[in-house]
Design an enzyme around this catalytic site. Structure first.
Site, PDB file in Angstrom:
ATOM      1  N   ARG A 101      81.688  17.356 -44.728  1.00 48.30           N
ATOM      2  CA  ARG A 101      82.502  17.306 -45.953  1.00 48.30           C
ATOM      3  C   ARG A 101      83.960  17.124 -45.547  1.00 48.30           C
ATOM      4  NH1 ARG A 101      85.608  20.737 -49.083  1.00 48.30           N
ATOM      5  NH2 ARG A 101      85.441  20.456 -51.325  1.00 48.30           N
ATOM      6  N   LYS A 152      91.180  22.349 -42.743  1.00 45.52           N
ATOM      7  CA  LYS A 152      91.196  23.778 -43.049  1.00 45.52           C
ATOM      8  C   LYS A 152      92.211  24.524 -42.200  1.00 45.52           C
ATOM      9  CE  LYS A 152      86.996  24.409 -45.553  1.00 45.52           C
ATOM     10  NZ  LYS A 152      85.644  24.959 -45.633  1.00 45.52           N
TER      11      LYS A 152
END
Ligand code: 8Y4
Length: 289
Positions: free
Chosen positions: A265, A230
């Site tokens: 995840r 991210k």
């Protein structure tokens, strides 16, 4: 790894498949968006998706998260039919061919319903089942549900995110969604919560959430986090592009697992599995005499 006196579930019920939460589990990301169709068309896209899924299972994924809607700011909206066309063939083949729990990454009730019938055991909804009928469809199944926090919508969420107390506000939102699920008949052994790293949060908000992640276990549901590649990782690494965020992502995964995150995840399953094995071994080492 459950604190003394905790009522936190130790198994997650995923439509018949039971996921043990005593050591950190890995959810591998499988995107089925137009870029995956860019060279070759539909059949090659399906075969490539299957290949990628089986590679992730071989590397240690416990769950495959299949998604057909991009959440990038500015990404075009996807119709129900388009999303079904993208994800359903993949869900069906993964269900038939791989020994893994399937998570459907969607906010659309129609897609949830179809994916559940096709063999999905988990609903991963970045909108936390707030669409009309989403809660009812989840409740009518035996699948688990991941409730994620987001401030705003994908289109606008990164425009000046603001919180008085980000940890308290995200916790309060998730506590409310847990209550809504329980009222609809979804028991806690089917509920996951997720603070939603990067969804309407500045770097500072994300760092506070990660530092205090352990507090979310007070809510009595399993904890899932997505930190992999991210932009918060990229920012901490002098604006590294997504392909150069692996080592930073592994550090973040271990920090999360150490505080009790039960499902990670991730895009890089094999590397994360190794990092989490080391983390789990230390977590399971005995107390001092
Ligand atoms: C590079 C790679 C840059 C990935 C950005 C991204 C989460 C999620 C997403 C999450 C849950 C993403 C569907 C965003 N993130 N579901 N989904 N939790 N539950 N961005 O954090 O991976 S998509």
């Amino acid at each position: 790894m459950v604190p003394p006196g905790s009522t936190e579930p130790v198994v997650l019920e995923c439509a018949g498949k039971r996921l043990l939460l005593e050591r950190p589990s890995i959810m591998g990301v499988l995107n089925v968006t137009p870029d995956s169709f860019s060279d070759g068309g539909w059949y090659t896209a399906l075969d490539k998706a299957l290949q990628r899924a089986s590679e992730m299972v071989a590397e240690g994924a416990d769950i495959i998260d299949i998604g057909g809607e991009s959440t990038r700011p500015g990404a075009p909206a996807v119709s129900v039919q388009e999303e079904l066309d993208r994800v359903l063939p993949v869900v069906k083949r993964v269900a038939r061919e791989l020994p893994v729990t399937i998570s459907i990454d969607t906010s659309k009730p129609e897609v949830m319903q179809a994916a559940l019938r096709a063999g999905a055991g988990m609903i991963n909804d970045i909108r936390a089942l707030q669409a009309p009928d989403a809660l009812a469809i989840a409740a009518a199944s035996r699948a688990s549900v991941c409730l994620m926090h987001m401030q705003g919508t994908p289109a606008t969420m990164q425009v000046e995110p603001y919180y008085e107390d980000v940890v308290a506000e995200v916790k309060a939102f998730l506590a409310g969604r847990i209550r809504a699920c329980e009222a609809a008949g979804i028991r806690r052994d089917r509920i996951l919560i997720d603070p939603g790293f990067g969804f309407g949060k500045t770097l500072e908000h994300n760092l506070l959430l990660l530092k205090h992640l352990g507090e979310f276990r007070q809510l009595g549901a399993a904890l899932l986090v997505g930190l992999s590649r991210k932009s918060m990782i990229g920012k901490l690494l002098h604006d590294a592009p997504p392909g150069e965020r692996l080592y930073g992502s592994l550090a973040a995964a271990v920090i999360a697992a150490w505080q009790g995150a039960q499902i990670l995840r991730v895009h890089d399953v094999g590397a994360t599995a190794q990092a989490l094995q080391v983390c789990a071994a230390v977590m399971q080492a005995p107390a001092r005499p």
